[in-house]
Design a protein around this motif. Structure first.
Motif, PDB file in Angstrom:
ATOM      1  N   LEU A 190       9.010   2.607   3.685  1.00  9.99           N
ATOM      2  CA  LEU A 190       9.832   2.357   2.505  1.00  9.99           C
ATOM      3  C   LEU A 190      10.916   3.411   2.358  1.00  9.99           C
ATOM      4  CD1 LEU A 190       7.255   1.308  -0.248  1.00  9.99           C
ATOM      5  CD2 LEU A 190       8.694  -0.142   1.167  1.00  9.99           C
ATOM      6  N   HIS A 191      10.569   4.651   2.677  1.00  6.52           N
ATOM      7  CA  HIS A 191      11.555   5.738   2.573  1.00  6.52           C
ATOM      8  C   HIS A 191      12.770   5.432   3.443  1.00  6.52           C
ATOM      9  CE1 HIS A 191      13.267   9.735   3.648  1.00  6.52           C
ATOM     10  NE2 HIS A 191      13.142   9.898   2.327  1.00  6.52           N
ATOM     11  N   GLN A 192      12.534   4.924   4.656  1.00  3.75           N
ATOM     12  CA  GLN A 192      13.653   4.569   5.532  1.00  3.75           C
ATOM     13  C   GLN A 192      14.528   3.496   4.891  1.00  3.75           C
ATOM     14  OE1 GLN A 192      12.387   3.500   9.516  1.00  3.75           O
ATOM     15  NE2 GLN A 192      10.675   4.954   9.417  1.00  3.75           N
ATOM     16  N   ASP A 225       0.873  -1.173   0.000  1.00  5.12           N
ATOM     17  CA  ASP A 225       0.000   0.000   0.000  1.00  5.12           C
ATOM     18  C   ASP A 225       0.911   1.225   0.000  1.00  5.12           C
ATOM     19  OD1 ASP A 225      -1.566   2.223   0.775  1.00  5.12           O
ATOM     20  OD2 ASP A 225      -3.073   0.887   1.624  1.00  5.12           O
ATOM     21  N   ALA A 226       0.996   1.905  -1.145  1.00  9.38           N
ATOM     22  CA  ALA A 226       1.961   2.998  -1.288  1.00  9.38           C
ATOM     23  C   ALA A 226       1.750   4.098  -0.263  1.00  9.38           C
ATOM     24  CB  ALA A 226       1.884   3.561  -2.704  1.00  9.38           C
ATOM     25  N   ASP A 227       0.512   4.454  -0.003  1.00  2.00           N
ATOM     26  CA  ASP A 227       0.261   5.531   0.966  1.00  2.00           C
ATOM     27  C   ASP A 227       0.551   5.081   2.393  1.00  2.00           C
ATOM     28  OD1 ASP A 227      -0.526   7.339  -1.008  1.00  2.00           O
ATOM     29  OD2 ASP A 227      -2.552   6.504  -1.042  1.00  2.00           O
ATOM     30  N   ARG A 228       0.107   3.896   2.736  1.00  4.90           N
ATOM     31  CA  ARG A 228       0.311   3.392   4.089  1.00  4.90           C
ATOM     32  C   ARG A 228       1.781   3.150   4.391  1.00  4.90           C
ATOM     33  NH1 ARG A 228      -1.323  -2.675   4.754  1.00  4.90           N
ATOM     34  NH2 ARG A 228       0.686  -2.778   3.653  1.00  4.90           N
ATOM     35  N   GLU A 230       8.148  11.442  -2.841  1.00  3.87           N
ATOM     36  CA  GLU A 230       8.630  10.850  -4.092  1.00  3.87           C
ATOM     37  C   GLU A 230       8.584   9.321  -4.045  1.00  3.87           C
ATOM     38  OE1 GLU A 230      12.413  12.753  -4.158  1.00  3.87           O
ATOM     39  OE2 GLU A 230      11.757  14.359  -5.525  1.00  3.87           O
ATOM     40  N   VAL A 231       8.897   8.766  -2.876  1.00  2.00           N
ATOM     41  CA  VAL A 231       8.777   7.310  -2.730  1.00  2.00           C
ATOM     42  C   VAL A 231       7.323   6.880  -2.901  1.00  2.00           C
ATOM     43  CG1 VAL A 231       9.008   5.388  -1.123  1.00  2.00           C
ATOM     44  CG2 VAL A 231      10.846   7.073  -1.318  1.00  2.00           C
ATOM     45  N   ALA A 232       6.417   7.595  -2.250  1.00  2.00           N
ATOM     46  CA  ALA A 232       4.988   7.265  -2.371  1.00  2.00           C
ATOM     47  C   ALA A 232       4.529   7.367  -3.819  1.00  2.00           C
ATOM     48  CB  ALA A 232       4.158   8.187  -1.484  1.00  2.00           C
ATOM     49  N   SER A 233       4.987   8.422  -4.521  1.00  2.00           N
ATOM     50  CA  SER A 233       4.591   8.610  -5.915  1.00  2.00           C
ATOM     51  C   SER A 233       5.110   7.474  -6.786  1.00  2.00           C
ATOM     52  CB  SER A 233       5.134   9.954  -6.416  1.00  2.00           C
ATOM     53  OG  SER A 233       4.838  10.124  -7.789  1.00  2.00           O
ATOM     54  N   GLU A 234       6.367   7.055  -6.550  1.00  2.00           N
ATOM     55  CA  GLU A 234       6.947   5.969  -7.325  1.00  2.00           C
ATOM     56  C   GLU A 234       6.151   4.677  -7.181  1.00  2.00           C
ATOM     57  OE1 GLU A 234       9.692   3.955  -9.788  1.00  2.00           O
ATOM     58  OE2 GLU A 234       9.398   6.110  -9.426  1.00  2.00           O
ATOM     59  N   ARG A 285       3.025   4.419  -6.146  1.00  2.00           N
ATOM     60  CA  ARG A 285       1.667   4.537  -6.693  1.00  2.00           C
ATOM     61  C   ARG A 285       1.676   4.182  -8.179  1.00  2.00           C
ATOM     62  NH1 ARG A 285       1.577   9.666  -4.216  1.00  2.00           N
ATOM     63  NH2 ARG A 285       0.747   9.596  -2.090  1.00  2.00           N
ATOM     64  N   LEU A 286       2.735   4.602  -8.891  1.00  2.00           N
ATOM     65  CA  LEU A 286       2.847   4.258 -10.313  1.00  2.00           C
ATOM     66  C   LEU A 286       2.910   2.748 -10.501  1.00  2.00           C
ATOM     67  CD1 LEU A 286       5.400   6.963 -11.560  1.00  2.00           C
ATOM     68  CD2 LEU A 286       2.940   6.872 -11.994  1.00  2.00           C
ATOM     69  N   ILE A 287       3.625   2.069  -9.598  1.00  2.00           N
ATOM     70  CA  ILE A 287       3.685   0.610  -9.682  1.00  2.00           C
ATOM     71  C   ILE A 287       2.312   0.000  -9.407  1.00  2.00           C
ATOM     72  CG2 ILE A 287       4.646  -1.450  -8.575  1.00  2.00           C
ATOM     73  CD1 ILE A 287       7.251   0.070  -8.243  1.00  2.00           C
ATOM     74  N   GLU A 288       1.589   0.550  -8.428  1.00  2.00           N
ATOM     75  CA  GLU A 288       0.232   0.038  -8.130  1.00  2.00           C
ATOM     76  C   GLU A 288      -0.675   0.139  -9.343  1.00  2.00           C
ATOM     77  OE1 GLU A 288      -1.019   2.319  -4.768  1.00  2.00           O
ATOM     78  OE2 GLU A 288      -0.494   0.746  -3.342  1.00  2.00           O
ATOM     79  N   GLU A 289      -0.483   1.170 -10.148  1.00  3.97           N
ATOM     80  CA  GLU A 289      -1.355   1.412 -11.301  1.00  3.97           C
ATOM     81  C   GLU A 289      -0.898   0.644 -12.546  1.00  3.97           C
ATOM     82  OE1 GLU A 289      -1.083   5.604 -11.678  1.00  3.97           O
ATOM     83  OE2 GLU A 289      -2.190   6.015  -9.817  1.00  3.97           O
ATOM     84  N   ASN A 290       0.285   0.025 -12.488  1.00  3.71           N
ATOM     85  CA  ASN A 290       0.862  -0.649 -13.656  1.00  3.71           C
ATOM     86  C   ASN A 290       0.476  -2.124 -13.641  1.00  3.71           C
ATOM     87  OD1 ASN A 290       2.466  -1.804 -15.641  1.00  3.71           O
ATOM     88  ND2 ASN A 290       4.272  -0.578 -15.133  1.00  3.71           N
ATOM     89  N   PRO A 291      -0.282  -2.577 -14.633  1.00  5.47           N
ATOM     90  CA  PRO A 291      -0.700  -4.004 -14.621  1.00  5.47           C
ATOM     91  C   PRO A 291       0.457  -4.971 -14.818  1.00  5.47           C
ATOM     92  CG  PRO A 291      -1.280  -2.977 -16.706  1.00  5.47           C
ATOM     93  CD  PRO A 291      -0.788  -1.866 -15.816  1.00  5.47           C
ATOM     94  N   HIS A 292       1.614  -4.472 -15.223  1.00  3.55           N
ATOM     95  CA  HIS A 292       2.758  -5.347 -15.493  1.00  3.55           C
ATOM     96  C   HIS A 292       3.833  -5.268 -14.409  1.00  3.55           C
ATOM     97  CE1 HIS A 292       0.959  -5.831 -19.432  1.00  3.55           C
ATOM     98  NE2 HIS A 292       1.011  -4.538 -19.626  1.00  3.55           N
ATOM     99  N   HIS A 293       3.548  -4.577 -13.327  1.00  2.00           N
ATOM    100  CA  HIS A 293       4.562  -4.381 -12.275  1.00  2.00           C
ATOM    101  C   HIS A 293       3.834  -4.428 -10.928  1.00  2.00           C
ATOM    102  CE1 HIS A 293       8.550  -2.076 -11.308  1.00  2.00           C
ATOM    103  NE2 HIS A 293       8.315  -3.028 -10.431  1.00  2.00           N
ATOM    104  N   HIS A 294       4.343  -5.173  -9.978  1.00  2.00           N
ATOM    105  CA  HIS A 294       3.690  -5.333  -8.682  1.00  2.00           C
ATOM    106  C   HIS A 294       4.717  -5.197  -7.567  1.00  2.00           C
ATOM    107  CE1 HIS A 294       0.237  -6.843 -10.928  1.00  2.00           C
ATOM    108  NE2 HIS A 294       1.082  -7.623 -11.578  1.00  2.00           N
ATOM    109  N   ALA A 295       4.308  -4.560  -6.490  1.00  2.00           N
ATOM    110  CA  ALA A 295       5.173  -4.407  -5.322  1.00  2.00           C
ATOM    111  C   ALA A 295       4.553  -5.152  -4.145  1.00  2.00           C
ATOM    112  CB  ALA A 295       5.360  -2.938  -4.981  1.00  2.00           C
TER     113      ALA A 295
END
Length: 735
Positions: A17-19, A9-12, A38-42, A44-54
């Protein structure tokens, strides 16, 4: 220590993750100067990408590591020649700590690799660590990653490395699995060869014995001889002796020992042995990885049941040959692996393409794909192809056509598919209501090179429309719910050098496809699907799915069989009597609709290639291809051989051996089904007399004899009846 992975969860998780990613030890993560935002933004882009998962990794519930998985074909690695279908990329970051635990990084790494390979579609894991990162490169090598070469990426020189799925590297080929597979296949070989009278077991007290021509090897076993000369062999009883000494069971040695009586040509014996080896390899894989029990399958969906099937064709001994597949191809494309497959698309120049459409059909593909690739839809049509076919055949065998741009490779499509038991037919899992796609696939399997002929398929949609109209216009067929899955479109490419030759060859069947209706939209509430082949399935513990269905249904065994026969046998017999129309109604060509575990109606498929009209009724000119002339006593074999001997013989034996229903009662139900039809259709009395389903005996048409005669092409598809081989007659169990 319990390790788990969950979607990030990028926001949570941004602050945590920044640490991690800005820590000095994470320098190769390339985010040293990033802010929390910037970490959260990065991510979030992965969350929205159907070909990339975190993934956030936890140890005993506490956050401890970060993992990323991605499709290399949709990453900065895209276009690399080393990439293959089934590749997935992986990144791992262990949370930096001042109190490291010995071996912890390896535990995390192993957990992430296992997570990647938990997806059956994943054949290899790809990593691209910074070439300067000696520590992680050493860890990769420790886990079996193979470094391919150094590549240049926008931010680094990377050591491109791959790890092949351990499932496909022979882990299933153990002595224990092989012994089980060998026993099963030897038993099947003796049973089916004896059924086809290639072998003649001799009574030996209460046992039976088969002795090889050389006289030094004997197989003894206990067996019950059932109707239609079916040998129900007690698996535990089979013993092989060589020169009076006990010996291991080995189906290849059995065939080699019996080659003289089996009649297989010397030149084809190695090919047949190779198909047996592949069948054993498949059986070992299923023993290792197929865990579905009959209880699981009682509530499973259609595709789960398809993936759980372990036997292949019930009559053929060498039935999982798939000669041409490598070990990783097997894991990626075999139906029992349940792997997700994405088909590739070729643009084919229309002047060299045959596209046939059923009534009311438009092109069954998105022409926008052509536009997106700068191609004119007026100039090109689209052909879906199997990814194995693209990699192993089309990219090389049709290189001139690609160079001329008569063919243009557009890459893989976006929909996910899974292979049916027939290997080259695919069910759309992204949209289950969408059509199946049947592709060409140039592998040798069960007596044929599996291709599709553009010439032969040109009439397929018209044939399917005609059969569909006949079925929907027949009150009896509608009354029992019988339907067909129409093949609504067919396409094939003919612009290659191979099509300019006078003779015919397998090379002319390499680029073609058809689209078949899905049965899903026709299901009512409470209904589910299973192929007829599923009724012959036993799980790893030897338990019968049909027996489990009967036990879980509201009917007793005889009533259950009666319902099954009314759904399956009755419409097949009616089509013969009323229309001289013969299907090929074996296990994979027929889908049963189940309600409360009871077969209530049937759906026929593979209509265009395996249907025949054996009469002189008028037909449209473009359907004439399916008319065949056969002798009167051959006509009834469409029931006696294809249904009685090909399907019901095996089902009757399973229920009899398992104590569910005596074989006499089973065949009484078969006779009763046909008599009820005769009583309800007095106008078909003349046809019934001509077909004479109740004749005392019928000619014994043999399948394995065909394959043994020519394992490369066992019959002429265009004239199958003239290719048949007979072994006397069989007593009719309903006479």
């Amino acid at each position: 220590m319990r390790l788990t992975l969950e979607p990030l969860d990028a926001d949570r998780d941004a602050a945590l993750l920044h640490q991690w990613v800005t820590h000095p030890r994470s320098v190769y993560w390339e985010m040293q100067d990033a802010t929390v935002a910037e970490v959260a933004s990065e991510y979030r882009l992965i969350e929205e990408n159907p070909h990339h998962h975190a993934w956030l990794g936890r140890v005993d519930g506490a956050p401890a590591f970060l993992a990323e998985t991605y499709d290399p074909a949709h990453s900065e690695l895209a276009g690399l020649p080393e990439l293959r279908p089934g590749d997935t990329g992986m990144h791992v970051l262990v949370a930096p700590t001042d109190t490291p635990v010995h071996g912890f990084t390896r535990r995390v790494f192993a957990a992430v690799v296992e997570h990647c390979f938990a997806d059956p579609a994943v054949r290899r894991v790809v990593v691209e660590p910074d070439a300067r990162n000696d520590r992680i490169r050493a860890l990769n090598r420790e886990f079996g990653f193979r470094e391919l070469r150094t590549i240049t990426l926008p931010t680094k020189e990377a050591a491109l490395s791959v790890l092949t799925n351990p499932k496909i590297k022979g882990s299933h080929l153990t002595p224990e699995n092989l012994a089980i597979a060998q026993r099963h296949l030897v038993i099947k070989a003796i049973s089916e060869y004896a059924h086809e009278r290639l072998l003649t077991p001799a009574a030996d007290g209460e046992l039976w014995a088969v002795t090889t021509p050389a006289g030094d090897t004997t197989y003894t076993f206990a067996a019950e001889r059932l109707a239609l000369d079916h040998w129900a062999i007690d698996a535990a009883s089979v013993v092989r002796t060589v020169k009076d000494e006990p010996a291991d069971l080995d189906v290849q040695e059995l065939v080699a020992e019996l080659a003289e009586v089996l009649g297989i040509p010397d030149a084809l014996l190695p090919t047949y042995l190779e198909e047996l080896a592949a069948t054993l390899a498949s059986a070992c894989w299923k023993l290792q990885h197929s865990t579905a029990t009959v209880e699981d399958l009682l509530s499973a969906d259609y595709q789960a049941i398809e993936a759980a099937m372990t036997e292949g064709h019930p009559g053929f001994v060498a039935n999982n040959g798939r000669v041409g597949f490598g070990a990783d191809d097997y894991a990626a494309y075999a139906p029992e692996t349940g792997s997700t497959v994405r088909l590739h698309w070729l643009a084919a120049r229309r002047e060299h393409t045959r596209l046939s459409l059923g009534e009311g059909m438009t092109a069954p593909y998105d022409v926008q794909l052509l536009v997106d690739h700068g191609l004119d839809p007026e100039e090109y049509a689209l052909v879906p192809v199997h990814p194995w076919q693209w990699d192993n055949k089309i990219a090389i065998t049709f290189a001139p056509d690609l160079g001329r741009r008569d063919l243009v490779h557009l890459g893989e499509g976006s929909d996910d598919y899974r292979a049916q038991q027939s290997i080259r037919t695919f069910f759309n899992t992204t949209d289950p209501t969408a059509p199946y796609v049947k592709t060409a696939l140039s592998i040798q399997n069960m007596g044929f090179m599996r291709g599709l002929s553009p010439r032969y398929m040109a009439a397929t949609p018209a044939i399917n429309d005609w059969v569909h109209d006949l079925v929907t216009g027949d009150p009896t067929l509608q009354g029992c719910g019988f339907t067909v899955l129409r093949e609504r479109a067919a396409i094939g490419y003919t612009g290659d050098a191979y099509h300019r030759l006078a003779g015919r060859s397998a090379h002319q069947k390499m680029i073609a496809a058809l689209w078949r209706e899905s049965p899903i939209p026709a299901l009512a509430d409470g209904e589910r699907l299973a192929s007829m082949a599923a009724l012959l399935h036993r799980d790893a513990d030897g338990r019968s799915l049909a027996a489990a269905m009967i036990e879980d249904s509201p009917l007793d065994a005889r009533a259950w069989v009666r319902s099954c026969l009314d759904a399956y046998l009755l419409p097949v017999a009616h089509c013969l009597l009323a229309h001289n129309l013969a299907f090929m109604p074996h296990g994979e060509n027929l889908v049963l609709v189940l309600r409360d575990q009871v077969p209530v109606r049937a759906i026929m498929k593979d209509v265009g290639e395996e249907v025949a009209v054996m009469g002189d009724q008028p037909m449209p000119e473009d359907v004439e291809r399916i008319r065949v002339e056969v002798d009167p006593d051959i006509k009834a074999l469409a029931l006696h051989t294809d249904v009685f001997d090909g399907v019901l013989r095996h089902l009757a034996a399973i229920l009899h051996v398992d104590g569910v229903l005596d074989e006499g009662d089973f065949w009484a139900e078969v006779a009763g089904c046909l008599r009820r039809h005769a009583d309800e259709h007095p106008g078909l009395a003349d046809a019934a007399a001509a077909y004479d389903f109740f004749r005392p005996t019928f000619r014994h048409s043999c399948l394995n004899r065909l394959q043994l005669r020519n394992t490369l092409e066992m019959v002429d598809i265009a004239d199958q009846s003239q290719s048949l081989i007979y072994a006397g007659t069989l007593d009719n169990p309903i006479a």
